[in-house]
Motif scaffolding. Structure first.
Motif, PDB file in Angstrom:
ATOM      1  N   ILE A  52     194.265  98.272  16.670  1.00  0.00           N
ATOM      2  CA  ILE A  52     194.250  98.832  18.068  1.00  0.00           C
ATOM      3  C   ILE A  52     193.425  97.745  18.264  1.00  0.00           C
ATOM      4  O   ILE A  52     192.089  97.691  16.891  1.00  0.00           O
ATOM      5  CB  ILE A  52     193.977 100.832  18.194  1.00  0.00           C
ATOM      6  CG1 ILE A  52     195.561 101.471  17.885  1.00  0.00           C
ATOM      7  CG2 ILE A  52     193.110 100.270  19.597  1.00  0.00           C
ATOM      8  CD1 ILE A  52     196.677 101.625  18.444  1.00  0.00           C
ATOM      9  N   THR A  54     190.248  97.368  20.051  1.00  0.00           N
ATOM     10  CA  THR A  54     189.090  97.931  19.728  1.00  0.00           C
ATOM     11  C   THR A  54     188.500  97.871  18.292  1.00  0.00           C
ATOM     12  O   THR A  54     187.660  97.056  18.056  1.00  0.00           O
ATOM     13  CB  THR A  54     188.141  98.598  21.135  1.00  0.00           C
ATOM     14  OG1 THR A  54     188.216  98.239  22.001  1.00  0.00           O
ATOM     15  CG2 THR A  54     186.605  99.113  20.695  1.00  0.00           C
ATOM     16  N   GLN A  73     187.620 104.131  19.328  1.00  0.00           N
ATOM     17  CA  GLN A  73     189.109 103.582  19.782  1.00  0.00           C
ATOM     18  C   GLN A  73     189.076 102.677  20.720  1.00  0.00           C
ATOM     19  O   GLN A  73     187.959 102.195  21.376  1.00  0.00           O
ATOM     20  CB  GLN A  73     188.304 105.063  20.381  1.00  0.00           C
ATOM     21  CG  GLN A  73     188.769 106.619  19.700  1.00  0.00           C
ATOM     22  CD  GLN A  73     188.048 107.250  20.650  1.00  0.00           C
ATOM     23  OE1 GLN A  73     187.622 107.178  21.343  1.00  0.00           O
ATOM     24  NE2 GLN A  73     188.893 108.820  19.764  1.00  0.00           N
ATOM     25  N   ASN A  74     189.951 101.973  21.296  1.00  0.00           N
ATOM     26  CA  ASN A  74     189.859 101.136  22.576  1.00  0.00           C
ATOM     27  C   ASN A  74     188.956 102.338  23.933  1.00  0.00           C
ATOM     28  O   ASN A  74     189.304 103.247  23.918  1.00  0.00           O
ATOM     29  CB  ASN A  74     190.878 101.350  23.317  1.00  0.00           C
ATOM     30  CG  ASN A  74     192.443 100.101  22.393  1.00  0.00           C
ATOM     31  OD1 ASN A  74     191.379  99.075  21.902  1.00  0.00           O
ATOM     32  ND2 ASN A  74     193.311  99.417  23.452  1.00  0.00           N
ATOM     33  N   GLY A  75     188.657 101.948  24.349  1.00  0.00           N
ATOM     34  CA  GLY A  75     187.616 102.586  25.421  1.00  0.00           C
ATOM     35  C   GLY A  75     186.448 102.915  25.162  1.00  0.00           C
ATOM     36  O   GLY A  75     185.516 103.387  26.171  1.00  0.00           O
ATOM     37  N   HIS A 103     186.580  92.818  23.845  1.00  0.00           N
ATOM     38  CA  HIS A 103     187.153  93.918  24.037  1.00  0.00           C
ATOM     39  C   HIS A 103     186.847  95.090  23.271  1.00  0.00           C
ATOM     40  O   HIS A 103     187.257  95.535  21.828  1.00  0.00           O
ATOM     41  CB  HIS A 103     188.491  93.846  23.726  1.00  0.00           C
ATOM     42  CG  HIS A 103     189.425  95.350  24.358  1.00  0.00           C
ATOM     43  ND1 HIS A 103     190.416  95.811  23.501  1.00  0.00           N
ATOM     44  CD2 HIS A 103     188.940  96.626  24.821  1.00  0.00           C
ATOM     45  CE1 HIS A 103     190.810  96.516  24.573  1.00  0.00           C
ATOM     46  NE2 HIS A 103     189.631  97.885  25.216  1.00  0.00           N
ATOM     47  N   ASN A 108     188.176  98.157  31.449  1.00  0.00           N
ATOM     48  CA  ASN A 108     189.350  99.064  32.757  1.00  0.00           C
ATOM     49  C   ASN A 108     188.563  98.443  33.622  1.00  0.00           C
ATOM     50  O   ASN A 108     187.100  99.134  33.938  1.00  0.00           O
ATOM     51  CB  ASN A 108     189.488 100.132  32.318  1.00  0.00           C
ATOM     52  CG  ASN A 108     190.067 101.182  32.817  1.00  0.00           C
ATOM     53  OD1 ASN A 108     189.891 101.073  34.678  1.00  0.00           O
ATOM     54  ND2 ASN A 108     192.114 101.688  33.249  1.00  0.00           N
ATOM     55  N   TYR A 396     192.560 104.824  12.202  1.00  0.00           N
ATOM     56  CA  TYR A 396     193.721 105.030  13.473  1.00  0.00           C
ATOM     57  C   TYR A 396     192.575 106.386  13.850  1.00  0.00           C
ATOM     58  O   TYR A 396     193.335 107.570  13.157  1.00  0.00           O
ATOM     59  CB  TYR A 396     194.858 105.176  13.468  1.00  0.00           C
ATOM     60  CG  TYR A 396     195.526 104.900  15.122  1.00  0.00           C
ATOM     61  CD1 TYR A 396     195.430 104.328  16.036  1.00  0.00           C
ATOM     62  CD2 TYR A 396     194.731 106.595  15.120  1.00  0.00           C
ATOM     63  CE1 TYR A 396     195.931 104.285  17.452  1.00  0.00           C
ATOM     64  CE2 TYR A 396     195.813 107.157  16.927  1.00  0.00           C
ATOM     65  CZ  TYR A 396     196.353 105.733  17.988  1.00  0.00           C
ATOM     66  OH  TYR A 396     196.503 105.428  18.804  1.00  0.00           O
ATOM     67  N   ALA A 399     193.211 106.667  18.577  1.00  0.00           N
ATOM     68  CA  ALA A 399     192.351 105.523  19.391  1.00  0.00           C
ATOM     69  C   ALA A 399     193.050 105.134  20.797  1.00  0.00           C
ATOM     70  O   ALA A 399     191.794 104.299  21.336  1.00  0.00           O
ATOM     71  CB  ALA A 399     192.468 104.506  18.273  1.00  0.00           C
ATOM     72  N   MET A 400     194.517 105.350  21.357  1.00  0.00           N
ATOM     73  CA  MET A 400     194.284 104.451  21.862  1.00  0.00           C
ATOM     74  C   MET A 400     195.537 105.834  22.536  1.00  0.00           C
ATOM     75  O   MET A 400     196.441 105.845  21.813  1.00  0.00           O
ATOM     76  CB  MET A 400     194.894 103.140  22.247  1.00  0.00           C
ATOM     77  CG  MET A 400     195.686 103.025  23.509  1.00  0.00           C
ATOM     78  SD  MET A 400     196.080 101.510  22.954  1.00  0.00           S
ATOM     79  CE  MET A 400     197.986 102.114  21.936  1.00  0.00           C
ATOM     80  N   PRO A 401     196.019 106.118  23.739  1.00  0.00           N
ATOM     81  CA  PRO A 401     194.608 106.081  23.946  1.00  0.00           C
ATOM     82  C   PRO A 401     193.443 107.846  24.095  1.00  0.00           C
ATOM     83  O   PRO A 401     193.498 108.011  23.170  1.00  0.00           O
ATOM     84  CB  PRO A 401     195.891 106.401  25.899  1.00  0.00           C
ATOM     85  CG  PRO A 401     196.787 107.376  25.554  1.00  0.00           C
ATOM     86  CD  PRO A 401     197.157 106.596  24.086  1.00  0.00           C
ATOM     87  N   ALA A 402     192.600 107.577  24.678  1.00  0.00           N
ATOM     88  CA  ALA A 402     191.968 108.455  24.188  1.00  0.00           C
ATOM     89  C   ALA A 402     191.954 109.948  24.707  1.00  0.00           C
ATOM     90  O   ALA A 402     191.236 110.616  23.345  1.00  0.00           O
ATOM     91  CB  ALA A 402     190.337 108.528  25.022  1.00  0.00           C
TER      92      ALA A 402
END
Length: 489
Positions: A52, A54, A73-75, A103, A108, A396, A399-402
């Motif tokens: 992923i 980030t 995680q992304n975000g 990133h 977002n 992992y 990680a996506m989505p939160a």
């Protein structure tokens, strides 16, 4: 201090390793990257530490594992105290600039309407464009389009809802990234200041929207493009998120609702985006030659993670550790310094940051967990070990989505989340699906396509136990080495 080596660091987004001619793809047109590979060091077995964006980027920019950076995680926002390789180089006199994606914080528009949050990352100039589409007031790519009297647009493909026509090649974000780097390199040729430029293409990340002029090359050979590798029932003994992604992909690519034409067009568009990247890499290499900087510049080509592209019945990315998701291209080239060679050793992307420090003669940063490949692999030092690593670790953590429950209401597994870790050796791969009492194990020598899950096969229990032990060791070694010990008690 004088640093004679510049660094042109080219990172694509979501590009699996087998999408270049030098990695065996017979459909793409990648003569520039193939030449870069032939004249440099071509790594056959490079792997990301998270599939992923980030967490992978935070990892290779710091030389630390995702769990260690706390950017899993992304975000999530990378913590202020994390030190990027670009910050170290900047503090040592390098002029560092970036064009494209970064990133390391939420990207977002609902939480970053201007631009993503930055820490002290060392980039003197930051030409930020998270992706080519709209959504941000600050998007250097869109500003470039506006300065040329253009606006961003896409057109639907006439035969598939899963593919579109993106901007013309000359107006593409990939081209803008290269143009920005070219202008920078021309300017730097007039100075003696060492530099690093990060060219962070968004492609070939979805959506699959290659320029029509590049996609049309694949029209006559579309039916020759192989369909994704998948057989009915293949996911029955796999972790639950794989079955979920097969039927209800969050990105809009549900495998079992797509036609053969859809699958082939998606692949063709993905390949065409790789073709455009290659064209722009060629222009940047030409600039280095024309400005007399080629021998003095370490050129690195890589990607942050891969793309499933329909293999195993799954598109895009997730808690998947198949080769298409974690195996990435990696090429180093500096003709005056590096001996052309093909390296089969296992390489982690955490190894990049300490390698860059060795390449420019700077000491390693305390807290880095990667292992430099400079002396052992890049300059052909006699007596270097034939094996850089015995295994690869990747992780992992939801990680996506939160929060899966927001994407899949009522999913009984949403409270647990998708959490998995991988250990890959030269011959085997083990993935533990944490909290689900399940996992995957593959014999890569006899089953390179990872089709037969050996997790519950009693005849492989000894091998599984060994891999589990090694996995727990690697997890333990991700413990943060910081802060430094100052005394014996």
């Amino acid at each position: 201090m004088q640093h004679p080596t510049n660094i042109l660091w080219i990172c694509s987004d979501q590009q699996r390793w087998d999408t270049l001619g030098c990695y065996g793809n017979r459909f793409v047109e990648t003569p520039n990257l193939d030449r870069l590979s032939g004249e440099g060091v071509h790594f056959e077995n490079a792997f990301c530490q998270s599939p992923i964006c980030t967490p992978s980027r935070a990892s290779f920019l710091t030389g630390r594992y995702p769990r260690t950076t706390r950017c899993r995680q992304n975000g999530q926002e990378i913590p202020e105290e994390e030190i990027l390789i670009t910050k170290i180089l900047s503090d040592s006199g390098y002029n560092c600039e970036l064009a494209g994606k970064f990133h390391l914080s939420p990207c977002n528009p609902s939480v970053c309407p201007e631009m993503e949050r930055r820490i002290n990352d060392g980039y003197e100039t930051f030409h930020w464009s998270h992706h080519s589409g709209t959504g941000w007031k600050t998007n250097a790519y869109h500003q470039w389009l506006k300065s040329r009297g253009k606006t961003y647009s896409e057109l639907p493909h006439p035969t598939s809802p899963h593919v579109s026509f993106g901007p013309n090649a000359e107006d593409h974000q990939t081209t803008w990234c290269a143009e920005t780097a070219i202008q920078f390199m021309k300017n730097q040729a007039q100075t003696k200041e060492p530099w690093l430029f990060s060219v962070n293409f968004f492609d070939p990340h979805h959506p699959f929207d290659a320029p029509e002029s590049l996609l049309e090359r694949y029209t006559p050979i579309l039916n020759e493009i192989p369909l994704p590798e998948y057989r009915d029932g293949e996911l029955n003994d796999k972790p639950p998120w794989q079955q979920r992604e097969h039927k209800q992909a969050y990105g809009g690519y549900p495998f079992d609702q797509m036609t053969d034409n859809d699958h082939r067009l998606v692949r063709a568009s993905y390949f065409a985006m790789c073709d455009l990247i290659d064209q722009q890499v060629g222009r940047m290499l030409d600039t280095l030659e024309e400005t007399g900087q080629r021998d003095n510049t370490l050129v690195v080509y890589m990607s942050d993670h891969g793309e499933m592209l329909g293999d195993h019945g799954i598109y895009l990315k997730g808690a998947h550790f198949y080769e298409p998701a974690v195996h990435v291209p990696l090429i180093f080239s500096q003709p005056a310094v590096l001996i052309p060679q093909q390296v089969t050793d296992l390489i982690e992307l955490t190894d990049l940051a300490p390698t860059f420090l060795d390449a420019v003669g700077l000491p390693h940063q305390t807290g880095m967990q990667g292992k430099s490949i400079w002396q052992r692999l890049l300059d052909g030092t006699p007596g270097a070990s034939s094996r850089h690593r015995m295994d690869i670790y990747s992780e992992y953590y939801n990680a996506m989505p939160a929060d899966w429950s927001s994407w899949h209401p009522g999913d009984k597994d949403s409270s647990i989340g998708d959490n998995a870790t991988m250990l890959r050796t030269e011959t085997h791969k083990l993935i533990v699906a944490h909290g689900h009492n399940s996992g995957e194990m593959y014999d890569l020598k006899n089953d390179p396509g990872e089709k037969q899950n050996l997790w519950n096969k009693t005849e492989h229990l000894v091998t599984q136990a060994d891999l589990l032990q090694r996995l727990t060791d690697r997890m333990a070694w991700t413990a943060d080495p910081l802060p430094e010990r100052k005394a014996i008690w």
